[in-house]
Design an enzyme around this catalytic site. Structure first.
Site, PDB file in Angstrom:
ATOM      1  N   ASN A 109      -9.210 -16.237  10.890  1.00 17.72           N
ATOM      2  CA  ASN A 109     -10.390 -15.708  10.205  1.00 17.72           C
ATOM      3  C   ASN A 109     -10.935 -16.716   9.204  1.00 17.72           C
ATOM      4  O   ASN A 109     -10.188 -17.442   8.559  1.00 17.72           O
ATOM      5  CB  ASN A 109     -10.042 -14.402   9.482  1.00 17.72           C
ATOM      6  N   ASP A 111     -13.081 -15.602   6.797  1.00 23.57           N
ATOM      7  CA  ASP A 111     -13.689 -14.795   5.731  1.00 23.57           C
ATOM      8  C   ASP A 111     -13.032 -14.941   4.361  1.00 23.57           C
ATOM      9  O   ASP A 111     -13.564 -14.472   3.353  1.00 23.57           O
ATOM     10  CB  ASP A 111     -13.738 -13.317   6.160  1.00 23.57           C
ATOM     11  N   HIS A 126      -9.297 -21.943  11.770  1.00 25.35           N
ATOM     12  CA  HIS A 126     -10.704 -22.082  12.157  1.00 25.35           C
ATOM     13  C   HIS A 126     -11.632 -22.316  10.972  1.00 25.35           C
ATOM     14  O   HIS A 126     -12.836 -22.078  11.076  1.00 25.35           O
ATOM     15  CB  HIS A 126     -11.143 -20.844  12.959  1.00 25.35           C
ATOM     16  N   CYS A 153     -24.768 -33.468   0.889  1.00 24.33           N
ATOM     17  CA  CYS A 153     -23.471 -33.941   0.405  1.00 24.33           C
ATOM     18  C   CYS A 153     -23.601 -34.565  -0.990  1.00 24.33           C
ATOM     19  O   CYS A 153     -24.462 -35.420  -1.216  1.00 24.33           O
ATOM     20  CB  CYS A 153     -22.907 -34.966   1.383  1.00 24.33           C
ATOM     21  N   CYS A 156     -22.519 -38.560  -0.426  1.00 23.40           N
ATOM     22  CA  CYS A 156     -23.307 -39.545   0.334  1.00 23.40           C
ATOM     23  C   CYS A 156     -24.714 -39.053   0.666  1.00 23.40           C
ATOM     24  O   CYS A 156     -25.501 -39.794   1.260  1.00 23.40           O
ATOM     25  CB  CYS A 156     -22.568 -39.936   1.621  1.00 23.40           C
ATOM     26  N   GLY A 193      -4.182  -8.083  15.099  1.00 24.32           N
ATOM     27  CA  GLY A 193      -5.639  -8.012  15.207  1.00 24.32           C
ATOM     28  C   GLY A 193      -6.305  -9.200  15.853  1.00 24.32           C
ATOM     29  O   GLY A 193      -7.401  -9.589  15.455  1.00 24.32           O
ATOM     30  N   SER A 195      -7.425 -10.920  19.744  1.00 20.17           N
ATOM     31  CA  SER A 195      -7.512 -10.672  21.187  1.00 20.17           C
ATOM     32  C   SER A 195      -6.632 -11.648  21.954  1.00 20.17           C
ATOM     33  O   SER A 195      -6.408 -11.469  23.147  1.00 20.17           O
ATOM     34  CB  SER A 195      -8.965 -10.791  21.659  1.00 20.17           C
ATOM     35  N   GLU A 221      -5.602  -2.144  20.848  1.00 17.99           N
ATOM     36  CA  GLU A 221      -5.811  -2.396  22.280  1.00 17.99           C
ATOM     37  C   GLU A 221      -4.760  -3.368  22.799  1.00 17.99           C
ATOM     38  O   GLU A 221      -4.332  -4.258  22.064  1.00 17.99           O
ATOM     39  CB  GLU A 221      -7.182  -3.068  22.503  1.00 17.99           C
TER      40      GLU A 221
HETATM   41  C1  BJW Z   1      -7.964  -4.586  15.629  1.00 18.41           C
HETATM   42  C2  BJW Z   1      -8.608  -3.667  14.808  1.00 18.41           C
HETATM   43  C3  BJW Z   1      -7.886  -3.134  13.724  1.00 18.41           C
HETATM   44  C4  BJW Z   1      -9.966  -4.306  16.358  1.00 18.41           C
HETATM   45  N1  BJW Z   1      -6.628  -3.505  13.523  1.00 18.41           N
HETATM   46  N2  BJW Z   1      -6.711  -4.947  15.406  1.00 18.41           N
HETATM   47  C5  BJW Z   1      -7.142 -23.573  27.180  1.00 18.41           C
HETATM   48  C6  BJW Z   1      -7.739 -22.942  28.255  1.00 18.41           C
HETATM   49  C7  BJW Z   1      -9.125 -22.703  28.281  1.00 18.41           C
HETATM   50  C8  BJW Z   1      -9.937 -23.080  27.228  1.00 18.41           C
HETATM   51  C9  BJW Z   1      -9.330 -23.684  26.178  1.00 18.41           C
HETATM   52  C10 BJW Z   1      -7.968 -23.943  26.151  1.00 18.41           C
HETATM   53  N3  BJW Z   1      -7.667 -24.556  24.989  1.00 18.41           N
HETATM   54  C11 BJW Z   1      -8.811 -24.669  24.273  1.00 18.41           C
HETATM   55  C12 BJW Z   1      -9.840 -24.155  24.987  1.00 18.41           C
HETATM   56  C13 BJW Z   1     -11.262 -24.041  24.571  1.00 18.41           C
HETATM   57  C14 BJW Z   1     -11.484 -22.978  23.521  1.00 18.41           C
HETATM   58  C15 BJW Z   1     -10.881 -21.639  23.968  1.00 18.41           C
HETATM   59  O1  BJW Z   1      -9.824 -21.221  23.564  1.00 18.41           O
HETATM   60  N4  BJW Z   1     -11.602 -20.925  24.805  1.00 18.41           N
HETATM   61  C16 BJW Z   1     -11.119 -19.637  25.303  1.00 18.41           C
HETATM   62  C17 BJW Z   1     -12.084 -18.534  24.857  1.00 18.41           C
HETATM   63  C18 BJW Z   1     -10.940 -19.728  26.781  1.00 18.41           C
HETATM   64  N5  BJW Z   1     -10.875 -23.398  22.267  1.00 18.41           N
HETATM   65  C19 BJW Z   1     -11.500 -24.235  21.457  1.00 18.41           C
HETATM   66  O2  BJW Z   1     -12.596 -24.706  21.723  1.00 18.41           O
HETATM   67  C20 BJW Z   1     -10.783 -24.628  20.185  1.00 18.41           C
HETATM   68  N6  BJW Z   1     -10.763 -26.037  20.084  1.00 18.41           N
HETATM   69  C21 BJW Z   1      -9.926 -26.785  20.779  1.00 18.41           C
HETATM   70  O3  BJW Z   1      -9.040 -26.310  21.445  1.00 18.41           O
HETATM   71  O4  BJW Z   1     -10.162 -28.144  20.675  1.00 18.41           O
HETATM   72  C22 BJW Z   1      -9.614 -28.989  21.689  1.00 18.41           C
HETATM   73  C23 BJW Z   1     -10.359 -28.710  22.990  1.00 18.41           C
HETATM   74  C24 BJW Z   1     -11.725 -28.653  22.986  1.00 18.41           C
HETATM   75  C25 BJW Z   1     -12.392 -28.366  24.180  1.00 18.41           C
HETATM   76  C26 BJW Z   1     -11.688 -28.106  25.332  1.00 18.41           C
HETATM   77  C27 BJW Z   1     -10.285 -28.139  25.300  1.00 18.41           C
HETATM   78  C28 BJW Z   1      -9.619 -28.435  24.107  1.00 18.41           C
HETATM   79  C29 BJW Z   1     -11.544 -24.143  18.973  1.00 18.41           C
HETATM   80  C30 BJW Z   1     -11.620 -22.656  18.910  1.00 18.41           C
HETATM   81  C31 BJW Z   1     -12.539 -22.251  17.758  1.00 18.41           C
HETATM   82  C32 BJW Z   1     -12.805 -20.775  17.772  1.00 18.41           C
HETATM   83  N7  BJW Z   1     -13.916 -20.513  16.941  1.00 18.41           N
HETATM   84  C33 BJW Z   1     -14.303 -19.140  16.710  1.00 18.41           C
HETATM   85  C34 BJW Z   1     -15.605 -19.129  15.915  1.00 18.41           C
HETATM   86  C35 BJW Z   1     -15.395 -19.571  14.473  1.00 18.41           C
HETATM   87  C36 BJW Z   1     -16.676 -19.610  13.751  1.00 18.41           C
HETATM   88  C37 BJW Z   1     -17.330 -18.238  13.660  1.00 18.41           C
HETATM   89  O5  BJW Z   1     -16.779 -17.352  13.011  1.00 18.41           O
HETATM   90  O6  BJW Z   1     -18.411 -18.055  14.220  1.00 18.41           O
HETATM   91  O7  BJW Z   1     -13.270 -18.449  16.023  1.00 18.41           O
HETATM   92  S1  BJW Z   1     -14.494 -18.193  18.184  1.00 18.41           S
HETATM   93  C38 BJW Z   1     -13.883 -16.689  17.550  1.00 18.41           C
HETATM   94  O8  BJW Z   1     -12.697 -16.337  18.292  1.00 18.41           O
HETATM   95  C39 BJW Z   1     -13.433 -17.014  16.121  1.00 18.41           C
HETATM   96  C40 BJW Z   1     -12.091 -16.339  16.073  1.00 18.41           C
HETATM   97  O9  BJW Z   1     -11.300 -16.924  15.067  1.00 18.41           O
HETATM   98  C41 BJW Z   1     -11.554 -16.528  17.462  1.00 18.41           C
HETATM   99  C42 BJW Z   1     -10.463 -15.554  17.829  1.00 18.41           C
HETATM  100  O10 BJW Z   1     -10.953 -14.262  17.828  1.00 18.41           O
HETATM  101  P1  BJW Z   1     -10.019 -13.078  17.329  1.00 18.41           P
HETATM  102  O11 BJW Z   1      -9.680 -13.282  15.908  1.00 18.41           O
HETATM  103  O12 BJW Z   1      -8.903 -12.910  18.264  1.00 18.41           O
HETATM  104  O13 BJW Z   1     -11.044 -11.847  17.344  1.00 18.41           O
HETATM  105  P2  BJW Z   1     -11.568 -10.974  18.593  1.00 18.41           P
HETATM  106  O14 BJW Z   1     -12.842 -10.377  18.173  1.00 18.41           O
HETATM  107  O15 BJW Z   1     -11.524 -11.741  19.839  1.00 18.41           O
HETATM  108  O16 BJW Z   1     -10.478  -9.823  18.737  1.00 18.41           O
HETATM  109  C43 BJW Z   1     -10.322  -8.826  17.754  1.00 18.41           C
HETATM  110  C44 BJW Z   1      -9.077  -8.065  18.073  1.00 18.41           C
HETATM  111  O17 BJW Z   1      -8.855  -7.152  17.015  1.00 18.41           O
HETATM  112  C45 BJW Z   1      -9.159  -7.236  19.369  1.00 18.41           C
HETATM  113  O18 BJW Z   1      -7.983  -7.429  20.122  1.00 18.41           O
HETATM  114  C46 BJW Z   1      -9.239  -5.795  18.852  1.00 18.41           C
HETATM  115  O19 BJW Z   1      -8.606  -4.862  19.723  1.00 18.41           O
HETATM  116  C47 BJW Z   1      -8.501  -5.904  17.559  1.00 18.41           C
HETATM  117  N8  BJW Z   1      -8.829  -4.900  16.526  1.00 18.41           N
HETATM  118  N9  BJW Z   1      -9.870  -3.404  15.249  1.00 18.41           N
HETATM  119  C48 BJW Z   1      -6.054  -4.355  14.342  1.00 18.41           C
HETATM  120  N10 BJW Z   1      -8.437  -2.155  12.841  1.00 18.41           N
HETATM  121 ZN    ZN Z   2     -20.915 -37.057   2.677  1.00 14.31          ZN
END
Ligand code: BJW
Ligand code: ZN
Length: 250
Positions: A109, A111, A126, A153, A156, A193, A195, A221
């Site tokens: 997160n 936030d 992240h 910045c 710079c 929490g 996915s 879930e």
């Molecule tokens: C509750 C609830 C309650 C609801 N209580 N629970 C391997 C295979 C394929 C692709 C890749 C791979 N390795 C890397 C990649 C590429 C990519 C990736 O993973 N893609 C997949 C989607 C396939 N990864 C990247 O690009 C990462 N970089 C990287 O690996 O660099 C090297 C590289 C680059 C390129 C190619 C290969 C390697 C960087 C990832 C950055 C993620 N950024 C984001 C956005 C941040 C900015 C923003 O906020 O806008 O981060 S995406 C978004 O998803 C955000 C989150 O941190 C992240 C994870 O989401 P999260 O936290 O799991 O939330 P949700 O909404 O998905 O799920 C919520 C959950 O809560 C659900 O399960 C609900 O049920 C639950 N819930 N209420 C408890 N009350």
């Molecule tokens: Zn700078």
């Protein structure tokens, strides 16, 4: 997966919490959901901004194409966050700092809600929405909650970008490596929490499990990680963790 605890918290989890010395907590958007922060996925929807799915607007490619649009999306979210309060899950996790020999909080997160209630040394995989970073020299700039974000910045003069990790971008240097080390050494791993589909964050529970840790997921879930977990608590993070800390020694 060995057992599913629903809706009560498994006695096994309580025993593990009582015995644990090194604990790794991996959190995702669901931990802030009860505070009113929208998740990215779930409920059949995914977050969008002006018609763009978040995979597009929160991507490195978009940043290169249209930095002002990316800022607009993050400005909007920071505005919403100003009125949002941490919930029982953030408080419970912060209270665990003094409970275990070693507690590592690793969050996806941006936030800052864990830190707002006193969690220390949070590993931000992240980034953080309350920081901007220079696109050239990478210097970080705090964004005040009650003031304007810096335009350029201070070092710079080049343009700033949100200090968050967008799709296709690398994680902050050392953050994942540190988290992996802690995953390798923990005896209890709580996955709360998330996915579990965004990598490399989603590999941390796998690392912990393969090194012999007890792995527990808390989520209303099922997720792709559920199968590897020793216990899945089907429920909301705030409710479950609130109950865990009030019922046991917390
Ligand atoms: C509750 C609830 C309650 C609801 N209580 N629970 C391997 C295979 C394929 C692709 C890749 C791979 N390795 C890397 C990649 C590429 C990519 C990736 O993973 N893609 C997949 C989607 C396939 N990864 C990247 O690009 C990462 N970089 C990287 O690996 O660099 C090297 C590289 C680059 C390129 C190619 C290969 C390697 C960087 C990832 C950055 C993620 N950024 C984001 C956005 C941040 C900015 C923003 O906020 O806008 O981060 S995406 C978004 O998803 C955000 C989150 O941190 C992240 C994870 O989401 P999260 O936290 O799991 O939330 P949700 O909404 O998905 O799920 C919520 C959950 O809560 C659900 O399960 C609900 O049920 C639950 N819930 N209420 C408890 N009350
Ligand atoms: Zn700078």
């Amino acid at each position: 997966m060995n057992s599913v605890a629903t809706p009560n918290i498994s006695a096994e989890l309580r025993r593990r919490l009582d015995a644990a010395k090194r604990v790794l907590v991996l959190t995702g958007a669901g931990v802030s959901a009860e505070s009113g922060v929208p998740t990215f996925r779930g409920g059949g929807n995914s977050a969008t901004w002006k018609g763009l799915p978040f995979e597009i607007i929160s991507s490195g490619a978009m940043l290169e194409r249209d930095l002002p649009a990316v800022w607009e999306w993050f400005d909007h979210r920071r505005d919403k966050l100003k009125t949002i309060q941490p919930n029982a899950a953030h408080h419970a996790i912060a209270s665990w700092q003094d409970r275990f020999h070693e507690l590592t909080v690793v969050t996806q997160n941006i936030d800052g809600l864990h830190q707002r209630v006193g969690s220390r040394n949070v590993v931000e995989l992240h980034g953080n929405i309350w920081r901007a970073r220079c696109t050239v020299c990478r210097l970080a700039h705090e964004i005040p909650m009650d003031g304007d974000r810096p335009e350029a910045c201070g070092e710079c003069g080049n343009s700033l970008r949100p200090d968050v990790v967008l799709f296709g971008e690398m994680l902050p240097q050392g953050a994942f490596e540190f988290a992996s080390q802690r995953a390798l050494g923990c005896d209890l791993c709580l996955v709360i929490g998330t996915s579990g589909i965004v990598y490399p964050a989603a590999s941390l529970p796998e690392v912990a499990k393969s090194a012999g840790a007890f792995v527990c997921e808390i989520n209303p879930e099922p997720t792709p990680l559920s199968r590897l977990c020793d216990v899945v608590v089907t429920g909301r993070a705030g409710e479950v963790l609130g109950q865990l800390t009030t019922d046991s020694r917390g």
